[in-house]
Design an enzyme around this catalytic site. Structure first.
Site, PDB file in Angstrom:
ATOM      1  N   LYS A 253       0.849  -1.191   0.000  1.00 46.73           N
ATOM      2  CA  LYS A 253       0.000   0.000   0.000  1.00 46.73           C
ATOM      3  C   LYS A 253       0.882   1.237   0.000  1.00 46.73           C
ATOM      4  CE  LYS A 253      -4.012   2.046   2.331  1.00 46.73           C
ATOM      5  NZ  LYS A 253      -3.663   3.445   2.225  1.00 46.73           N
ATOM      6  N   ARG A 273      -8.343  11.462  -7.152  1.00 53.12           N
ATOM      7  CA  ARG A 273      -9.371  10.740  -6.403  1.00 53.12           C
ATOM      8  C   ARG A 273     -10.678  11.522  -6.370  1.00 53.12           C
ATOM      9  NH1 ARG A 273     -10.099   8.169  -1.024  1.00 53.12           N
ATOM     10  NH2 ARG A 273     -12.338   8.383  -0.912  1.00 53.12           N
ATOM     11  N   PHE A 341      -1.889  -0.311 -10.007  1.00 53.92           N
ATOM     12  CA  PHE A 341      -2.431  -1.542  -9.433  1.00 53.92           C
ATOM     13  C   PHE A 341      -3.694  -2.036 -10.127  1.00 53.92           C
ATOM     14  CE2 PHE A 341      -3.248   2.012  -6.444  1.00 53.92           C
ATOM     15  CZ  PHE A 341      -4.617   2.152  -6.628  1.00 53.92           C
TER      16      PHE A 341
HETATM   17  P1  AMP Z   1      -7.314   4.685   2.458  1.00 51.37           P
HETATM   18  O1  AMP Z   1      -7.118   5.996   1.754  1.00 51.37           O
HETATM   19  O2  AMP Z   1      -6.573   4.564   3.731  1.00 51.37           O
HETATM   20  O3  AMP Z   1      -8.771   4.311   2.543  1.00 51.37           O
HETATM   21  O4  AMP Z   1      -6.665   3.545   1.553  1.00 51.37           O
HETATM   22  C1  AMP Z   1      -7.072   3.270   0.253  1.00 51.37           C
HETATM   23  C2  AMP Z   1      -6.170   3.984  -0.700  1.00 51.37           C
HETATM   24  O5  AMP Z   1      -4.886   3.370  -0.742  1.00 51.37           O
HETATM   25  C3  AMP Z   1      -6.625   3.917  -2.123  1.00 51.37           C
HETATM   26  O6  AMP Z   1      -7.597   4.888  -2.393  1.00 51.37           O
HETATM   27  C4  AMP Z   1      -5.343   4.183  -2.902  1.00 51.37           C
HETATM   28  O7  AMP Z   1      -5.190   5.563  -3.111  1.00 51.37           O
HETATM   29  C5  AMP Z   1      -4.249   3.710  -1.963  1.00 51.37           C
HETATM   30  N1  AMP Z   1      -3.451   2.563  -2.427  1.00 51.37           N
HETATM   31  C6  AMP Z   1      -2.115   2.466  -2.292  1.00 51.37           C
HETATM   32  N2  AMP Z   1      -1.652   1.315  -2.774  1.00 51.37           N
HETATM   33  C7  AMP Z   1      -2.713   0.629  -3.246  1.00 51.37           C
HETATM   34  C8  AMP Z   1      -2.880  -0.656  -3.873  1.00 51.37           C
HETATM   35  N3  AMP Z   1      -1.844  -1.466  -4.087  1.00 51.37           N
HETATM   36  N4  AMP Z   1      -4.135  -1.028  -4.223  1.00 51.37           N
HETATM   37  C9  AMP Z   1      -5.202  -0.216  -4.001  1.00 51.37           C
HETATM   38  N5  AMP Z   1      -5.104   1.001  -3.412  1.00 51.37           N
HETATM   39  C10 AMP Z   1      -3.881   1.429  -3.033  1.00 51.37           C
END
Ligand code: AMP
Length: 576
Positions: A253, A273, A341
């Site tokens: 991530k 986003r 990804f």
């Molecule tokens: P969060 O913002 O904490 O809800 O985490 C989700 C976000 O992680 C997604 O919206 C992406 O922007 C990010 N992200 C980073 N690496 C990945 C990955 N390998 N697959 C999907 N999302 C990812």
């Protein structure tokens, strides 16, 4: 209303005026539905944009380029008044639309909705030398044709400050009521909106075909879909319970900025986003896509990371690339790479309904694997959970945030805008027993004392109630800010101050802040636990709302729009 030419602008202005006087969400929706009902086609398209205070869909950069100063000049010119007088009225009223209305003495107008839409688009398309003046001239011409009430709303649309308290969700619900006679259909319409993110197009289609009109949309190049999101779990073992497929896939991530890349030959567009067009911010990335993405027509999903000399730079550093000016200088100062990804579209075909393993394979074939600039998210696929746990640990040791576990089952489709169990995030904070971070919208502040005198002492923060399309307060945060945070946030807040409670905010009397802000700024906070409190309004039950205890500011989330803030639904899940 002449049949041939559609709707008069005055009719829309009357609606906008009525909406302005309504505070209940349900009444707003009903009024909108009443207006939509029986109307069709472009009338629905144009009016949906205008009601939301825009000239087009959210992913199009449709800024007309007018600031308050220019607008004061235009108003003065159009209505033959001195600039000083315009400014005085503006100071008193606090709104340039109201100012224009006051100064416009015209009693009659023949402006049609379509005329206004086309004129505003014409103004937007003016470019090159002297474009500022030409734009102002054209706008002034439009104002001269308008009567008072119309001028008011045309100014507000041009400044993107509609102030009706109507959000996208309310418009979608009004569509459901007007065009399908059933509010319950809003969920289906919302699902379609996650794919066709152009509210005008969607409204037009629904007005012509009823609910069937919601099913006509698929992903196309140039129109971004909402990003798929990840669920969270409390214990690592919960992942096993929730994730399907005989194998588990886990990807690193990356903590950067989400990007959706649309490539049509040499025509490349990047969307954030929030679905803003961010192409101009990353000319370097545009070049990399041209050089290293082999497929001709493709839509890719990934994360932009600031990356220098083999090291990942902080999210804050990356945010410095969010700028209109000095792009060249910052391109050098803060270089970026992208980790891809997902792949959503390839050479004329949507891949949204294909399972993840198939999409991943196609993604791997779409890019030049030797590229250091366009990379693939690193991952591990295994039947054994222990292997995944090890991969998580390794990712953390590398300084990453955590992993995203992805379903490999047959139904592991790409779900635009959905936070489901096909993707599950697992972050370092969880394993350390700390609560997940919340993305909250700043809606007010309390004056600071002592060292913080003159600035804010604490911020009142809200989460998003998607069903009711409003913001509900959840916590008051006063710790975790550095001196610099105070400065930077203070500056941002100054620009969004508002005298009254924003219409889409629900707040308790005992939480009334010293200053209210328009719900625009999103910040990340962590906290110790979620309890019920009589001071907050989030998911209120028996006079008590959910509240975050011992909140601590983490960072500003400029990449998130207020409607992307943590939702009531998520908060309820976290409380469980
Ligand atoms: P969060 O913002 O904490 O809800 O985490 C989700 C976000 O992680 C997604 O919206 C992406 O922007 C990010 N992200 C980073 N690496 C990945 C990955 N390998 N697959 C999907 N999302 C990812």
């Amino acid at each position: 209303m002449s049949k041939k030419r559609g709707l008069s602008f005055s009719e829309l202005a009357s609606l906008l005026e009525e909406l302005e006087g309504i505070s209940s969400n349900i009444s707003l929706r009903d009024k909108l539905a009443e207006f939509f009902k029986g109307k069709k086609g472009k009338i629905i398209k144009y009016s949906s944009y205008f009601i939301l205070g825009r000239v087009g869909p959210k992913y199009e950069d449709i800024n007309l380029g007018f600031g308050n100063k220019t607008m004061i000049k235009i108003i003065a010119g159009a209505f033959d008044e001195k600039e000083d007088k315009v400014k005085k009225i503006f100071d008193k009223k606090g709104d340039l639309g109201d100012t224009a209305e006051k100064l416009n003495k015209r009693k009659r107008s023949s402006l049609m909705l379509e005329d206004v839409y086309k004129k505003l688009h014409k103004i937007k398309d003016i470019s090159g030398r002297g474009s500022q003046e030409k734009r102002a001239e054209e706008f002034s011409e439009l104002m001269k044709k308008a009567k008072g009430k119309e001028a008011k709303y045309i100014v507000r649309i041009a400044l993107e400050k509609m102030r009706l308290g109507v959000g996208e969700m309310t418009v979608l619900e009004a569509f459901a009521k007007a065009f399908t006679d059933d509010i319950e259909n809003k969920k289906k319409i919302e699902k379609s909106f996650n794919v066709c993110t152009d509210i005008g197009e969607l409204g037009e289609s629904l007005s012509k075909h009823g609910l069937k009109g919601a099913k006509r949309f698929s992903i196309t190049i140039g129109r971004p879909v909402e990003a798929m999101l990840a669920q969270r779990v409390k214990k690592v073992s919960d992942i096993l319970e929730k994730i399907k497929g005989d194998k588990i896939a886990a990807e690193e991530k990356y903590d950067g900025e989400r990007v959706q890349i649309h490539k049509d030959g040499n025509d490349i567009k990047l969307f954030s986003r929030r679905l803003e067009d961010i192409t101009h911010q990353f000319p370097d990335l545009v070049e990399y896509v041209k050089d290293y993405v082999k497929s001709k027509k493709v839509v890719l999903d990934g994360e932009i990371i600031a990356y220098k000399k083999g090291k990942i730079l902080s999210f804050q550093k990356l945010m410095q690339r969010r700028r209109k000016y000095d792009v060249k200088e910052y391109r050098k100062k803060i270089p970026v790479v992208v980790f891809l990804f997902d792949i959503l579209y390839l050479n004329g075909k949507s891949l949204l309904k294909k399972p993840y393993p198939e999409r991943r394979k196609k993604l791997e074939n779409a890019v030049d694997k030797k590229s250091k600039k366009i990379r693939l998210a690193k991952r591990k696929v295994s039947k054994k959970f222990d292997v995944i746990k090890k991969f998580f640990k390794k990712s953390i040791d590398k300084g990453l945030e955590g992993i995203i576990v992805k379903s490999t089952a047959k139904d592991s489709v790409y779900q635009p805008g959905n936070r489901g169990w096909l993707w599950i995030k697992w972050k370092k904070e969880y394993s350390e027993g700390m609560k997940e971070a919340i993305d909250a919208v700043v809606v007010g502040s309390f004056h600071g004392k002592g060292k913080r005198k003159g600035g804010f002492g604490a911020l009142l923060c809200a989460v998003f109630n998607k069903d009711k399309d409003r913001f509900e307060t959840f916590t008051k945060v006063g710790t975790g800010f550095t001196d610099n945070d105070f400065k930077v946030i203070g500056k941002k807040l100054k620009k969004i101050e508002t005298g009254n409670r924003p219409k889409r905010l629900k707040v308790k009397k005992n939480m009334k802040p010293d200053i209210y802000y328009k719900p625009k700024l999103v910040i990340e906070i962590i906290g110790a636990e979620i309890t019920r409190s009589p001071s907050h309004t989030a998911a209120e039950k028996n006079g008590k709302g959910l509240a975050l205890r011992f909140p601590r500011f983490q960072r500003v989330r400029e990449d998130k729009a207020p409607d992307d803030a943590t939702t009531i639904k998520e908060i309820k899940q976290l409380k469980k």
